[in-house]
Design an enzyme around this catalytic site. Structure first.
Site, mmCIF file in Angstrom:
data_model
loop_
_atom_site.group_PDB
_atom_site.id
_atom_site.type_symbol
_atom_site.label_atom_id
_atom_site.label_comp_id
_atom_site.label_asym_id
_atom_site.label_seq_id
_atom_site.Cartn_x
_atom_site.Cartn_y
_atom_site.Cartn_z
ATOM 1 N N GLU A 255 -9.193 1.543 -2.469
ATOM 2 C CA GLU A 255 -10.076 0.654 -1.680
ATOM 3 C C GLU A 255 -9.511 0.388 -0.291
ATOM 4 O O GLU A 255 -9.623 -0.729 0.229
ATOM 5 C CB GLU A 255 -10.283 -0.678 -2.401
ATOM 6 C CG GLU A 255 -11.280 -0.654 -3.494
ATOM 7 C CD GLU A 255 -12.544 0.069 -3.102
ATOM 8 O OE1 GLU A 255 -13.037 0.844 -3.927
ATOM 9 O OE2 GLU A 255 -13.029 -0.094 -1.966
HETATM 10 C C1 LIG Z 1 -6.784 5.938 -9.610
HETATM 11 C C2 LIG Z 1 -7.569 6.128 -8.359
HETATM 12 C C3 LIG Z 1 -8.896 5.748 -8.334
HETATM 13 C C4 LIG Z 1 -9.656 5.953 -7.174
HETATM 14 N N1 LIG Z 1 -10.991 5.671 -7.194
HETATM 15 C C5 LIG Z 1 -11.767 6.088 -6.158
HETATM 16 C C6 LIG Z 1 -13.198 6.019 -6.240
HETATM 17 O O1 LIG Z 1 -13.769 5.535 -7.218
HETATM 18 N N2 LIG Z 1 -13.914 6.506 -5.208
HETATM 19 C C7 LIG Z 1 -13.327 7.058 -4.104
HETATM 20 O O2 LIG Z 1 -14.041 7.490 -3.211
HETATM 21 N N3 LIG Z 1 -11.979 7.116 -3.985
HETATM 22 C C8 LIG Z 1 -11.187 6.660 -4.988
HETATM 23 N N4 LIG Z 1 -9.825 6.745 -4.902
HETATM 24 C C9 LIG Z 1 -9.219 7.239 -3.674
HETATM 25 C C10 LIG Z 1 -8.448 6.173 -2.916
HETATM 26 O O3 LIG Z 1 -9.321 5.252 -2.330
HETATM 27 C C11 LIG Z 1 -7.527 6.902 -1.925
HETATM 28 O O4 LIG Z 1 -6.481 7.470 -2.680
HETATM 29 C C12 LIG Z 1 -7.000 5.995 -0.856
HETATM 30 O O5 LIG Z 1 -8.020 5.561 -0.004
HETATM 31 C C13 LIG Z 1 -5.916 6.677 0.002
HETATM 32 O O6 LIG Z 1 -6.303 7.958 0.414
HETATM 33 P P1 LIG Z 1 -5.294 9.180 0.144
HETATM 34 O O7 LIG Z 1 -4.916 9.162 -1.281
HETATM 35 O O8 LIG Z 1 -5.903 10.437 0.651
HETATM 36 O O9 LIG Z 1 -4.018 8.841 0.981
HETATM 37 P P2 LIG Z 1 -3.772 9.218 2.524
HETATM 38 O O10 LIG Z 1 -4.960 8.896 3.326
HETATM 39 O O11 LIG Z 1 -3.252 10.611 2.579
HETATM 40 O O12 LIG Z 1 -2.631 8.185 2.910
HETATM 41 C C14 LIG Z 1 -1.245 8.412 2.598
HETATM 42 C C15 LIG Z 1 -0.426 7.296 3.256
HETATM 43 O O13 LIG Z 1 -0.610 7.342 4.685
HETATM 44 C C16 LIG Z 1 -1.111 6.113 5.180
HETATM 45 N N5 LIG Z 1 -2.093 6.385 6.234
HETATM 46 C C17 LIG Z 1 -3.048 7.331 6.267
HETATM 47 N N6 LIG Z 1 -3.760 7.238 7.396
HETATM 48 C C18 LIG Z 1 -3.273 6.195 8.089
HETATM 49 C C19 LIG Z 1 -3.592 5.578 9.319
HETATM 50 N N7 LIG Z 1 -4.600 5.983 10.076
HETATM 51 N N8 LIG Z 1 -2.851 4.505 9.722
HETATM 52 C C20 LIG Z 1 -1.840 4.057 8.977
HETATM 53 N N9 LIG Z 1 -1.498 4.601 7.792
HETATM 54 C C21 LIG Z 1 -2.199 5.657 7.349
HETATM 55 C C22 LIG Z 1 -1.760 5.422 3.985
HETATM 56 O O14 LIG Z 1 -1.777 4.019 4.139
HETATM 57 C C23 LIG Z 1 -0.868 5.891 2.837
HETATM 58 O O15 LIG Z 1 0.250 5.060 2.745
HETATM 59 C C24 LIG Z 1 -9.047 6.508 -6.028
HETATM 60 C C25 LIG Z 1 -7.693 6.854 -6.053
HETATM 61 C C26 LIG Z 1 -6.965 6.696 -7.204
HETATM 62 C C27 LIG Z 1 -5.522 7.162 -7.228
#
Ligand SMILES: Cc1cc2nc3c(=O)[nH]c(=O)nc-3n(C[C@H](O)[C@H](O)[C@H](O)COP(=O)(O)OP(=O)(O)OC[C@H]3O[C@@H](n4cnc5c(N)ncnc54)[C@H](O)[C@@H]3O)c2cc1C
Length: 581
Positions: free
Chosen positions: A439
Site C-alpha cells: 500500500e
Molecule cells: C504480500 C503482498 C501483497 C501485495 N498485494 C498487492 C495487491 O493486492 N495489489 C497490488 O497491486 N500490489 C500488491 N502488492 C505490491 C506492493 O504494493 C508493492 O510490493 C509495493 O508497492 C512496493 O513495490 P515493489 O515491491 O516493486 O518495490 P520497489 O518499488 O522496487 O521498492 C523497493 C524499495 O525502494 C524504495 N523506493 C522505490 N522507489 C522510490 C522512490 N521514488 N523514492 C523513495 N524510495 C523508493 C521503496 O520504498 C522500497 O524500499 C503486494 C505485495 C506483497 C509482497
C-alpha cells in the site's frame, strides 16, 4: 488471546479520539448509538474468537496453494469463516445505504477490521480489499456499474481486489504496461480488451465467494507515458448479465502463488489477463483518470493497513504480557531473598512491557483520531477532511513500524520460545512485516507527507494540527515541545530545504509528527480516564501509560529533529558505486 480487553480499548478510543457520540448527532451517522457500538464490538469479538482466531495458526502452517485442478486451495475452514462473516452482515457496515450497506462511520468499520486482523490477518485481507473496491466504485463508477456490482460487493457475496503492481511497476505505478483496447463493434462495444500480467495480487483468485471483481489499472494505446496515462477498469472473474446473474468466465487466470515470509494463507497471486485475447473489462470514469480513482481505494487501504500494524501489535502484546507473568527466571536483582520471580518483575522486562503498552495504546489513538477526522470529512467538514488526509500517511507508517517493533519485542520477551514457532509470536512478527511495504512503502508515505500533504494550503493544514497539539498540551510539556519541533522542521522544509533535503528528512519528520499526534491523543485519553465515570481499570492504567509515552517515546522523537534538519548532502558524498563496493 482475549478480544474483550481490546474491545474496551477500542470503545474508549472511539469515544475519546474518534468522538463517536458527536458523529452520531449527525443524520447520516445517527445509527451509531452507544448500544450499537457496544453490540458491534461484542459481536465481532465473538466472531473473531469463535471462528477466525482458531484458524490463524493452521493458516500459517497449511498456507494457500494451487491444487491439481488449477484452483486456489485454502486451509480448511477459511471458506466457512468467511461465510460466517458475510452472514453476520459484517461486510455491509460501512457500505453505502443505497446499495444495501449500513452507512456507518469508517471509525466503526475500522474497529471490525482491527478485530478481524488481530484474529487472522491473512483472512482479513480479503474483506479489507473489498471495502476499498466498494469505496472506489461508489465514488467513481457510473450509476449502472454501481447497480451491477455494488449490491453484492457490499453484502460480501462477491469480493474485490486491487490490481496495480507489475514486475517493472512497483512503487513506480506509472511504468505499468497492461494494455486496454477499446472494443468498437459488437455486443461488447464500448468495453475494453485487457491484456497483461499483474503480480502480488492479494486474494486475486479463490473460491470463497461467487465472483471476484478485479479493479485493474491499465493503459490505453494512445495514453501518455507515466501515471497520467493510466485508466481504471472493472474486470470480473465471471461476467455479469443484465439481470444480475453470472455469465461466462472471463479470460483471466492465476498463474502462480507467491511463497512468502508471512500471511501464508492469503493467496498472493500472479495474475494473467487475456491469454486468449478475450479478457473484457469496463472502464471506470474517463480514460487516463484511473490513478485518481485508485487513490480513493488506496487511501482507505492505507488506513486499514495501519490498522493491521495495530492489530498484530495487540495480539503480540497480549501474548507477551501473559508470558511475562508466567515465565519464572532468577530472583529480582537486589531482592532480600533468592526466590526466582516471574520475568515481568525484572526492570528490563518491565521496560519492554511498558513500551509495548505505550506503543499499542498510542497507535490505537492515532488510528481512531484519523478515522474520526475522515468521518467528519464525509459529513462535509472540510477542515477535518484535509486533516484526515494528513493523518493517513502517519497512521499507515507509524502504526506499521510500531507493529514490527512490538511483535519483535514480544519475541524478545518470550526469549528462545519466541523464536520457536509453537508459541505463535513468531508468526505475528512474520505476518506484520509486510505492512510497512505494501500500500505504498513507508518511505512513499513519508514522501507523500512532505510533498503533497505538507504543501496543502502552503503548510497551513499541517501547522494547524501542530498548533492545536501545542495549545492543548500545557499539562504534557514534552508533547507541546515536540509539536513545536515538528513545526520548526515544517518551516525549514517550506522555506529553505531543497527537495533532496526534504525527502531525506521525510521519514524522521513523519515519525515526529505521528508521535506528537499519538502523544496528544493519549493525553486526552488520560484526562478522560481520570474524569468521573471512566470505565474500570482505565482510570488507573491510562495516565501511567500516557506518562510512559511522554517520558520515553516522545524524547526519542524529539531527538530526530537534528537528524532531520541535517540535510541530504552527506547521503550523496559517497557515490553509489563506492557505497556498494
Ligand atoms: C504480500 C503482498 C501483497 C501485495 N498485494 C498487492 C495487491 O493486492 N495489489 C497490488 O497491486 N500490489 C500488491 N502488492 C505490491 C506492493 O504494493 C508493492 O510490493 C509495493 O508497492 C512496493 O513495490 P515493489 O515491491 O516493486 O518495490 P520497489 O518499488 O522496487 O521498492 C523497493 C524499495 O525502494 C524504495 N523506493 C522505490 N522507489 C522510490 C522512490 N521514488 N523514492 C523513495 N524510495 C523508493 C521503496 O520504498 C522500497 O524500499 C503486494 C505485495 C506483497 C509482497
Amino acid at each position: 488471546m482475549t478480544f474483550t480487553a481490546a474491545a474496551a480499548e477500542q470503545e474508549f478510543a472511539l469515544n475519546v479520539c474518534a468522538g463517536i457520540a458527536e458523529l452520531a448527532e449527525s443524520n447520516r451517522f445517527a445509527a451509531a448509538t452507544p448500544d450499537l457500538v457496544r453490540a458491534i464490538l461484542d459481536g465481532v469479538a465473538s466472531l473473531a474468537e469463535g471462528e477466525w482466531a482458531p484458524l490463524n495458526h493452521k493458516g500459517d502452517i497449511e498456507g494457500a496453494h494451487i491444487g491439481s485442478d488449477g484452483k486456489v486451495v485454502l486451509p480448511d475452514g477459511f471458506r466457512k469463516a468467511y461465510q460466517a462473516y458475510v452472514e453476520g452482515g459484517w461486510n455491509s457496515l460501512y457500505g453505502p445505504v443505497e446499495y444495501g450497506g449500513q452507512g456507518l462511520p469508517m471509525s466503526l468499520a475500522v474497529c471490525v477490521l482491527e478485530t478481524l486482523a488481530t484474529s487472522n490477518m491473512a483472512l482479513s485481507l480479503n474483506p479489507m480489499l473489498s471495502v476499498g473496491a466498494i469505496a472506489a466504485l461508489h465514488h467513481h463508477g457510473s450509476d449502472a456499474q454501481k447497480e451491477k456490482y455494488l449490491h453484492r460487493l457490499v453484502s460480501g457475496e462477491w469480493c474485490g481486489t486491487m490490481n496495480l503492481t507489475e514486475p517493472q511497476a512497483g512503487t513506480d505505478v506509472g511504468a505499468l504496461r497492461t494494455a486496454a483496447t477499446r472494443i468498437e463493434d459488437g455486443p461488447n462495444a464500448g468495453k475494453y480488451l485487457i491484456s497483461g500480467q499483474k503480480i502480488y495480487i492479494t486474494w486475486g483468485e479463490h473460491e470463497v465467494s461467487d465472483n471476484i471483481v478485479h479493479l485493474l489499472l491499465a493503459r490505453t494505446p494512445d495514453a501518455t507515458a507515466g501515471s497520467r496515462g493510466i485508466s481504471l477498469f472493472i474486470v470480473p472473474k465471471y461476467h455479469v448479465n443484465e439481470d444480475g446473474s453470472l455469465g461466462e468466465r472471463n479470460d483471466l487466470r492465476v498463474v502462480s502463488l507467491e511463497h512468502k515470509l508471512g500471511i501464508k494463507a492469503s493467496p498472493t497471486c500472479v495474475m494473467s489477463y487475456g491469454d486468449e485475447g478475450k479478457c473484457i473489462g469496463e472502464i471506470v470514469g474517463a480514460e487516463n483518470a484511473g490513478l485518481r480513482a485508485m487513490f480513493t481505494m488506496m487511501n482507505d487501504a492505507r488506513v486499514h493497513v495501519g490498522t493491521q500494524g495495530l492489530a498484530l501489535a495487540e495480539r503480540a502484546a497480549q501474548a507477551a504480557l501473559a508470558y511475562s507473568t508466567e515465565r519464572v527466571q532468577s530472583a529480582r536483582a537486589g531482592a532480600p531473598t533468592k526466590t526466582p520471580v516471574p520475568i515481568i518483575e525484572h526492570p528490563d522486562v518491565r521496560r519492554m512491557v511498558m513500551r509495548i503498552r505505550a506503543l499499542v495504546e498510542g497507535g490505537r489513538t492515532l488510528v481512531y483520531y484519523g478515522c474520526g477526522q475522515l468521518d467528519r470529512g464525509a459529513l462535509g467538514d472540510e477542515q477535518a477532511q484535509v486533516r484526515g488526509e494528513v493523518l493517513v500517511p502517519l497512521v499507515k507508517s507509524w502504526c506499521t513500524d510500531m507493529g514490527v517493533e512490538v511483535t519483535s519485542l514480544a519475541v524478545q520477551i518470550h526469549g528462545g520460545m519466541g523464536f520457536i514457532e509453537e508459541t505463535g509470536v513468531a508468526q505475528y512478527y512474520r505476518d506484520v512485516r509486510i505492512t510497512p511495504i505494501y500500500e505504498g512503502t513507508n518511505g512513499v508515505q513519508a514522501a507523500d507527507l512532505v510533498g503533497r500533504k505538507l504543501g496543502m494550503e502552503n503548510g497551513g493544514v499541517v501547522k494547524a494540527l501542530l498548533a492545536d497539539i501545542a495549545a492543548d498540551c500545557s499539562d504534557a510539556p514534552n508533547i507541546a515541545a515536540l509539536a513545536k519541533d515538528c513545526a520548526e522542521v515544517a518551516d525549514w522544509m517550506l522555506s529553505s530545504a531543497s527537495l533532496d533535503d526534504k525527502l531525506a528528512a521525510s521519514v524522521a519528520f513523519q515519525r515526529m509528527c505521528a508521535v506528537a499526534v499519538a502523544g496528544w491523543q493519549l493525553t486526552r485519553q488520560s484526562r478522560a480516564a481520570q474524569a468521573d465515570g471512566a470505565p474500570g481499570s482505565l482510570a488507573r492504567t491510562k495516565p501511567l501509560v500516557a506518562r510512559y509515552f511522554h517520558d520515553h517515546i516522545v524524547p526519542e522523537a524529539q531527538g530526530l529533529k537534528v537528524s532531520a534538519m541535517t540535510g541530504a548532502d552527506l547521503l550523496y558524498d559517497l557515490d553509489a558505486q563506492s557505497l556498494t563496493a
